[in-house]
Structure formats: structure tokens, C-alpha cells
Design an enzyme around this catalytic site. Structure first.
Site, mmCIF file in Angstrom:
data_model
loop_
_atom_site.group_PDB
_atom_site.id
_atom_site.type_symbol
_atom_site.label_atom_id
_atom_site.label_comp_id
_atom_site.label_asym_id
_atom_site.label_seq_id
_atom_site.Cartn_x
_atom_site.Cartn_y
_atom_site.Cartn_z
ATOM 1 C CD GLU A 119 -87.428 78.085 -55.636
ATOM 2 O OE1 GLU A 119 -88.294 77.339 -56.145
ATOM 3 O OE2 GLU A 119 -86.723 77.744 -54.675
ATOM 4 C CG HIS A 144 -90.295 71.053 -50.228
ATOM 5 N ND1 HIS A 144 -90.675 72.167 -49.488
ATOM 6 C CD2 HIS A 144 -89.482 71.527 -51.208
ATOM 7 C CE1 HIS A 144 -90.119 73.247 -49.997
ATOM 8 N NE2 HIS A 144 -89.395 72.896 -51.042
ATOM 9 C CG HIS A 214 -84.378 72.460 -51.452
ATOM 10 N ND1 HIS A 214 -83.844 73.553 -52.105
ATOM 11 C CD2 HIS A 214 -85.700 72.762 -51.272
ATOM 12 C CE1 HIS A 214 -84.798 74.466 -52.289
ATOM 13 N NE2 HIS A 214 -85.926 73.997 -51.813
#
Length: 269
Positions: A119, A144, A214
């Protein structure tokens, strides 16, 4: 081989801070397996010796051109690496990269040729935008948080500022320490350009962005600042969910009470 941290107390302290936050993410249950990422701009801690260090990797493409990052240096969590390992051995589970003069590629310079997170383009795009806007933010964190993700499964919470107002109302510290609230990006394929674009848009107005179903993405003055904002939002989510589990809808602070907080602490919203 000598670590890049040797003889550089400021850089060592920054990497130790990254390791500390990585440990918190794991301990909170927010970083399963290799979940989550940390990227920190360390350019202001770089000396001439580091600038002359040879690459220990080939040239790798970012996938986009980011002129604001020309010659910048970043610490990046490695792809496939676990936060719990980053907490113990940061330079074995992360690396320092140099953005090349074409502004579209980079090389790893230390300590090991650990490939940065997949990412990375999203993180670097955010860093570039922050530099272009003259912001003093240096860190980005993706993680998360369990309760926040759970709340994102309720469409009623996904409207603009609905979740921000709910979380602010649970405990005064949340509004004080995360005064911009929580931006929302509807579910988008992880790692996609659409997710990066949506995140950039929301970060114009917020410091923390919820990726529906997510996780969250936060920017901060440093990695601890980014973590703290996620932490206070997560605490509010826990208070809300605990009240619901006890069988009642929590009252929350009223709009008048939150407006009083805004005035008393000179908050931006």
C-alpha cells in the site's frame, strides 16, 4: 553491517517510537497476521552520509509521479511483515527508502532489502499531499480497530459526520483529541487506486478516515499522534457498544454540550 540507526539518536528515537506503536496495534488486536501499515517521513533526520548511501535494492516504481517527495526518505513497514515483529525488530521488518529524482521511483537504502508495504503508493500519495499543503504531519498509520470496523457494518452510521458525532458524544476526550472527527470512504477494493483517491479526498477535512468494513487510515504529526487519534475513537466505539450490550441506547453528550467543548477548548469543529 552497521545499522543506519547507529550514531543517529533522532532517527533511532523515531524508529523506536514506530516500534512502540506497532506493539500497541498488536496488543489491541488491531493487527492480525500482517495487517496494517506504518509509513513515516524521516527526511529531516537524514545527514549527508545517509544521502550518499548506495541502494541495497533495485529501482522500484511507485506507480505514480509525486514531485513533492523528490529526495525524501521514509521508514516503511515491510510487505507481509507482522506488527508484532515490527515492534521487536523494526529494522528487520521495515526499511528506509529514498525517493529518486524522477519522483516516480525509489530504492531501499537501509538496513535490509525489505520490500515496503504493497500500500506504499497510497501512503506516499498522502505524504505528498501533506507536503504540498504545507502541513507538518509526518506519519500515516493504517490499522483494523475491531469496534470501529463493527460499527461500519451499519449503513446508518456511514452518512457524513454521523459516526463522528456519535463517537464525540460518548466521552469528552474524543472531541478534544480527535477534533476533526472521522471521514468515511465507502467499501472499496483494498489497495486500489479508487481507495487511495477516496482517502485523499477525506483527508482534506479529517485526520482519520474509516474504510468501510476494512479499517482506518490516520495521519499525524508523528506516529504516536496518529495512533492516539485512532485510540480515542476506538474508546468511544467501545463505550457505545458496551452500553448497547447492557441493553440500552447511551444518551451521549448533547449537541449543546459538544458545542460548549468546542468553544472552551478552541477546537476547529
Amino acid at each position: 553491517m552497521k545499522s543506519i540507526l547507529e550514531g543517529r539518536p533522532a532517527l533511532r528515537k523515531e524508529v523506536e517510537k514506530i516500534a512502540e506503536v506497532a506493539g500497541y496495534l498488536w496488543q489491541n488486536g488491531w493487527a492480525e497476521r500482517n495487517g496494517g501499515n506504518i509509513t513515516v517521513n524521516v527526511t529531516n533526520m537524514v545527514d549527508d552520509e545517509i544521502r550518499n548511501m548506495p541502494a541495497i535494492s533495485g529501482v522500484m516504481q511507485i506507480g505514480t509521479s509525486l514531485p513533492a517527495l523528490k529526495g525524501a526518505y521514509f521508514f516503511c513497514k515491510g510487505t507481509g511483515k507482522r506488527m508484532r515483529d515490527l515492534a521487536r525488530w523494526p529494522m528487520e521488518n521495515g526499511s528506509i527508502i529514498r525517493i529518486l529524482d524522477d519522483c516516480a521511483s525509489y530504492v531501499i537504502i537501509a538496513d535490509n532489502a525489505v520490500m515496503p508495504t504493497s500500500e506504499l503508493p497510497s501512503h506516499l500519495s498522502v505524504h505528498a499531499r501533506m507536503i504540498e499543503k504545507g502541513m507538518s504531519y509526518n506519519a500515516t498509520v493504517h490499522t483494523h480497530p475491531i469496534e470501529l470496523i463493527a460499527m461500519s457494518h451499519n449503513k446508518a452510521f456511514m452518512g457524513k459526520d454521523v459516526l463522528s458525532n456519535l463517537l464525540w458524544s460518548m466521552i469528552p476526550e474524543t472531541k478534544a483529541f480527535c477534533p476533526l472527527g472521522l471521514g468515511i470512504v465507502p467499501y472499496t477494493l483494498p489497495g486500489s487506486l479508487a481507495l487511495a483517491d477516496g482517502t485523499l479526498r477525506e483527508l482534506e477535512d479529517y485526520d482519520v478516515v474509516m474504510w468501510e468494513k476494512h479499517g482506518v487510515f490516520a495521519k499525524g504529526l508523528d506516529v504516536m499522534d496518529a495512533f492516539d487519534q485512532i485510540d480515542v475513537l476506538s474508546k468511544s466505539a467501545k463505550i457505545y457498544i458496551n452500553a448497547k450490550c447492557m441493553g440500552f441506547e447511551p444518551d451521549g453528550m448533547s449537541q449543546e454540550e459538544m458545542a460548549e467543548m468546542t468553544r472552551a477548548f478552541n477546537l476547529p469543529r
